[in-house]
Write a protein that holds these residues in place. Structure first.
Motif, PDB file in Angstrom:
ATOM      1  N   GLY A  11       9.709 -51.764 -89.479  1.00 15.42           N
ATOM      2  CA  GLY A  11      10.757 -52.380 -88.676  1.00 15.42           C
ATOM      3  C   GLY A  11      10.851 -51.813 -87.275  1.00 15.42           C
ATOM      4  N   VAL A  12      10.142 -50.716 -87.021  1.00 11.67           N
ATOM      5  CA  VAL A  12      10.104 -50.108 -85.685  1.00 11.67           C
ATOM      6  C   VAL A  12       8.686 -50.160 -85.134  1.00 11.67           C
ATOM      7  CG1 VAL A  12      10.466 -47.997 -84.348  1.00 11.67           C
ATOM      8  CG2 VAL A  12      12.076 -48.623 -86.154  1.00 11.67           C
ATOM      9  N   ASP A 200      15.599 -48.759 -86.954  1.00 13.78           N
ATOM     10  CA  ASP A 200      16.185 -50.098 -87.049  1.00 13.78           C
ATOM     11  C   ASP A 200      17.295 -50.177 -88.084  1.00 13.78           C
ATOM     12  OD1 ASP A 200      14.276 -49.741 -89.172  1.00 13.78           O
ATOM     13  OD2 ASP A 200      14.305 -51.911 -89.511  1.00 13.78           O
ATOM     14  N   ASP A 201      17.457 -49.133 -88.902  1.00 15.51           N
ATOM     15  CA  ASP A 201      18.491 -49.091 -89.931  1.00 15.51           C
ATOM     16  C   ASP A 201      19.652 -48.263 -89.394  1.00 15.51           C
ATOM     17  OD1 ASP A 201      20.117 -48.337 -92.161  1.00 15.51           O
ATOM     18  OD2 ASP A 201      18.452 -48.752 -93.509  1.00 15.51           O
ATOM     19  N   VAL A 202      20.754 -48.930 -89.076  1.00 11.74           N
ATOM     20  CA  VAL A 202      21.859 -48.240 -88.419  1.00 11.74           C
ATOM     21  C   VAL A 202      22.457 -47.143 -89.288  1.00 11.74           C
ATOM     22  CG1 VAL A 202      23.638 -49.880 -89.184  1.00 11.74           C
ATOM     23  CG2 VAL A 202      23.967 -48.584 -87.063  1.00 11.74           C
ATOM     24  N   GLU A 203      22.429 -47.313 -90.606  1.00  5.75           N
ATOM     25  CA  GLU A 203      23.046 -46.329 -91.487  1.00  5.75           C
ATOM     26  C   GLU A 203      22.112 -45.164 -91.770  1.00  5.75           C
ATOM     27  OE1 GLU A 203      24.148 -48.742 -94.800  1.00  5.75           O
ATOM     28  OE2 GLU A 203      25.994 -49.460 -93.857  1.00  5.75           O
ATOM     29  N   SER A 204      20.921 -45.451 -92.287  1.00  6.70           N
ATOM     30  CA  SER A 204      20.000 -44.382 -92.687  1.00  6.70           C
ATOM     31  C   SER A 204      19.337 -43.703 -91.504  1.00  6.70           C
ATOM     32  CB  SER A 204      18.921 -44.942 -93.621  1.00  6.70           C
ATOM     33  OG  SER A 204      19.468 -45.277 -94.871  1.00  6.70           O
ATOM     34  N   ASP A 205      18.923 -44.487 -90.514  1.00  7.54           N
ATOM     35  CA  ASP A 205      18.200 -43.923 -89.377  1.00  7.54           C
ATOM     36  C   ASP A 205      19.130 -43.339 -88.321  1.00  7.54           C
ATOM     37  OD1 ASP A 205      15.806 -44.775 -90.500  1.00  7.54           O
ATOM     38  OD2 ASP A 205      15.765 -46.645 -89.370  1.00  7.54           O
ATOM     39  N   VAL A 206      20.047 -44.169 -87.852  1.00  3.73           N
ATOM     40  CA  VAL A 206      20.794 -43.824 -86.645  1.00  3.73           C
ATOM     41  C   VAL A 206      22.057 -43.013 -86.951  1.00  3.73           C
ATOM     42  CG1 VAL A 206      21.901 -44.740 -84.568  1.00  3.73           C
ATOM     43  CG2 VAL A 206      19.864 -45.862 -85.494  1.00  3.73           C
ATOM     44  N   GLY A 222      13.213 -55.366 -86.967  1.00  3.74           N
ATOM     45  CA  GLY A 222      13.258 -55.047 -88.384  1.00  3.74           C
ATOM     46  C   GLY A 222      14.518 -55.525 -89.073  1.00  3.74           C
ATOM     47  N   LYS A 223      15.240 -54.597 -89.704  1.00  4.37           N
ATOM     48  CA  LYS A 223      16.435 -54.965 -90.470  1.00  4.37           C
ATOM     49  C   LYS A 223      17.708 -54.997 -89.622  1.00  4.37           C
ATOM     50  CE  LYS A 223      16.030 -51.591 -93.435  1.00  4.37           C
ATOM     51  NZ  LYS A 223      16.295 -50.640 -94.536  1.00  4.37           N
ATOM     52  N   TYR A 224      17.583 -54.783 -88.312  1.00  4.80           N
ATOM     53  CA  TYR A 224      18.756 -54.850 -87.435  1.00  4.80           C
ATOM     54  C   TYR A 224      19.463 -56.190 -87.595  1.00  4.80           C
ATOM     55  CZ  TYR A 224      21.562 -55.654 -83.259  1.00  4.80           C
ATOM     56  OH  TYR A 224      22.593 -55.979 -82.407  1.00  4.80           O
ATOM     57  N   ARG A 225      20.796 -56.137 -87.631  1.00  4.99           N
ATOM     58  CA  ARG A 225      21.630 -57.329 -87.651  1.00  4.99           C
ATOM     59  C   ARG A 225      22.668 -57.221 -86.548  1.00  4.99           C
ATOM     60  NH1 ARG A 225      17.962 -58.704 -89.789  1.00  4.99           N
ATOM     61  NH2 ARG A 225      17.603 -59.727 -91.786  1.00  4.99           N
ATOM     62  N   GLY A 230      27.928 -51.259 -83.763  1.00  3.83           N
ATOM     63  CA  GLY A 230      29.304 -50.811 -83.936  1.00  3.83           C
ATOM     64  C   GLY A 230      29.488 -49.815 -85.057  1.00  3.83           C
ATOM     65  N   LYS A 231      28.482 -49.666 -85.929  1.00  9.77           N
ATOM     66  CA  LYS A 231      28.567 -48.739 -87.055  1.00  9.77           C
ATOM     67  C   LYS A 231      28.115 -47.333 -86.677  1.00  9.77           C
ATOM     68  CE  LYS A 231      27.512 -52.528 -90.259  1.00  9.77           C
ATOM     69  NZ  LYS A 231      26.547 -53.051 -91.269  1.00  9.77           N
ATOM     70  N   ALA A 232      27.599 -47.171 -85.465  1.00 12.03           N
ATOM     71  CA  ALA A 232      27.130 -45.852 -85.017  1.00 12.03           C
ATOM     72  C   ALA A 232      27.581 -45.618 -83.578  1.00 12.03           C
ATOM     73  CB  ALA A 232      25.615 -45.746 -85.129  1.00 12.03           C
ATOM     74  N   PRO A 233      28.882 -45.370 -83.387  1.00 15.43           N
ATOM     75  CA  PRO A 233      29.393 -45.160 -82.026  1.00 15.43           C
ATOM     76  C   PRO A 233      28.644 -44.041 -81.314  1.00 15.43           C
ATOM     77  CG  PRO A 233      31.192 -45.358 -83.613  1.00 15.43           C
ATOM     78  CD  PRO A 233      29.926 -45.262 -84.417  1.00 15.43           C
ATOM     79  N   GLY A 234      28.329 -44.277 -80.073  1.00 15.07           N
ATOM     80  CA  GLY A 234      27.629 -43.268 -79.276  1.00 15.07           C
ATOM     81  C   GLY A 234      26.125 -43.364 -79.326  1.00 15.07           C
ATOM     82  N   ALA A 235      25.599 -44.230 -80.194  1.00 21.10           N
ATOM     83  CA  ALA A 235      24.152 -44.378 -80.289  1.00 21.10           C
ATOM     84  C   ALA A 235      23.622 -45.188 -79.113  1.00 21.10           C
ATOM     85  CB  ALA A 235      23.772 -45.064 -81.597  1.00 21.10           C
ATOM     86  N   LEU A 236      22.390 -44.900 -78.753  1.00 23.40           N
ATOM     87  CA  LEU A 236      21.697 -45.698 -77.748  1.00 23.40           C
ATOM     88  C   LEU A 236      21.256 -47.009 -78.383  1.00 23.40           C
ATOM     89  CD1 LEU A 236      19.464 -42.823 -76.328  1.00 23.40           C
ATOM     90  CD2 LEU A 236      21.658 -43.636 -75.408  1.00 23.40           C
ATOM     91  N   LEU A 237      21.007 -48.011 -77.564  1.00 23.38           N
ATOM     92  CA  LEU A 237      20.597 -49.327 -78.059  1.00 23.38           C
ATOM     93  C   LEU A 237      19.455 -49.852 -77.212  1.00 23.38           C
ATOM     94  CD1 LEU A 237      21.311 -51.655 -80.087  1.00 23.38           C
ATOM     95  CD2 LEU A 237      22.705 -52.630 -78.244  1.00 23.38           C
ATOM     96  N   ALA A 238      18.416 -50.362 -77.866  1.00 27.37           N
ATOM     97  CA  ALA A 238      17.265 -50.938 -77.164  1.00 27.37           C
ATOM     98  C   ALA A 238      16.771 -52.146 -77.948  1.00 27.37           C
ATOM     99  CB  ALA A 238      16.147 -49.915 -77.010  1.00 27.37           C
ATOM    100  N   LYS A 239      16.157 -53.081 -77.263  1.00 23.93           N
ATOM    101  CA  LYS A 239      15.699 -54.287 -77.950  1.00 23.93           C
ATOM    102  C   LYS A 239      14.517 -53.995 -78.861  1.00 23.93           C
ATOM    103  CE  LYS A 239      12.539 -56.076 -74.388  1.00 23.93           C
ATOM    104  NZ  LYS A 239      12.200 -57.245 -73.526  1.00 23.93           N
ATOM    105  N   ASP A 240      13.700 -52.971 -78.523  1.00 22.24           N
ATOM    106  CA  ASP A 240      12.560 -52.605 -79.354  1.00 22.24           C
ATOM    107  C   ASP A 240      12.100 -51.193 -78.981  1.00 22.24           C
ATOM    108  OD1 ASP A 240      11.227 -52.941 -76.916  1.00 22.24           O
ATOM    109  OD2 ASP A 240      10.317 -54.849 -77.495  1.00 22.24           O
ATOM    110  N   LEU A 241      11.052 -50.721 -79.644  1.00 17.96           N
ATOM    111  CA  LEU A 241      10.566 -49.368 -79.395  1.00 17.96           C
ATOM    112  C   LEU A 241      10.075 -49.208 -77.967  1.00 17.96           C
ATOM    113  CD1 LEU A 241       9.825 -46.536 -80.400  1.00 17.96           C
ATOM    114  CD2 LEU A 241       7.651 -47.489 -81.196  1.00 17.96           C
TER     115      LEU A 241
END
Length: 249
Positions: A11-12, A200-206, A222-225, A230-241
């Motif tokens: 997924g990445v 790409d997994d907000v819970e397990s990865d990020v 990948g599994k991004y929805r 919003g489930k990982a405040p403060g995380a960076l966000l990018a469209k892909d690797l």
């Protein structure tokens, strides 16, 4: 800029056995910048040897030592604790634990993504061992993964079923456990605060990485929805690797 980078794999780097656009060049860029790198995965359907074979076949210039998997973490734990597990794992993964599979009188239950072995007979066997006091060890508790154009059940729902039935709590040896991230960082010799996890997994990865003290970056592949960020405040966000590496590394 991070001193080291951890990358999720499925997924990445690739989707459905094809490298995602720009991902091969992005890994090359990380390597050329001198970033210590680990590819971290909860994948428990493939051995580390097979993961490396597939990735190099896609064009990724990585070494087997750069792969840190949940099965590797599980093997280290089982051996360190002197356990005799009942292995509820995928047939493709048995080679990785070949010298540990034949155990008389199991005193632990090890669970990975067992696919068709998640049937009543195997789950019932695990259930009775747990009732007798065996600990439940899992390579991950991911809810699902993306394959062949659709989401597929991962090991997490079966971990929860056994926890509920036996009244126990599983010890997770893969992501998102702090111990998993610590094991990867120990190999790199880098502090958590100096490392970036891209997944790409907000819970397990990020979110898991954030809880372990790393900076997390969520990629929209990948599994991004939509709304996962919003489930990982403060995380960076990018469209892909490729974008993540360009902007944050």
């Amino acid at each position: 800029m991070p001193q080291a980078v951890l990358l999720d794999i499925s997924g990445v780097l690739y989707q459905d056995a094809l490298p995602l656009p720009g991902s091969v060049a992005a890994v090359e860029a990380l390597q050329s910048k001198g970033h210590p790198l680990r590819l971290v995965t909860n994948t428990s359907r493939l051995t580390a040897v097979e993961i490396h074979r597939q990735l190099t076949g896609m064009g990724y210039a990585i070494t087997p030592e750069q792969i840190y998997s949940a099965p590797k973490a599980m093997r280290s734990y089982v051996q360190a604790q002197g356990l005799r597990p009942y292995w509820l794992i995928h047939r493709n993964l048995q080679e990785e634990f070949a010298d540990l599979l034949e155990q008389a009188e199991p005193n632990a239950v090890v669970l990975g993504d067992a696919e068709e072995r998640f049937d009543y007979a195997h789950l019932e066997r695990a259930f009775h061992l747990l009732l007798a006091g065996a600990p439940l060890l899992a390579m991950g508790d991911n809810r699902y993964f993306h394959s062949r154009g659709a989401l597929r059940l991962d090991a997490g729902p079966f971990v929860r079923a056994l926890e509920y039935a036996a009244g126990v709590q599983a010890l997770i040896l893969g992501k998102p456990s702090k111990e998993f991230f610590a094991g990867a960082l120990e190999e790199l010799g880098v502090a958590a605060s100096d490392a970036l996890m891209i997944g790409d997994d907000v819970e397990s990865d990020v979110f898991g990485a954030q809880q372990a003290g790393l900076l997390g970056c969520l990629v929209q592949t990948g599994k991004y929805r939509s709304g996962d960020e919003g489930k990982a405040p403060g995380a960076l966000l990018a469209k892909d690797l490729a974008e993540a590496v360009q902007r944050f590394c």
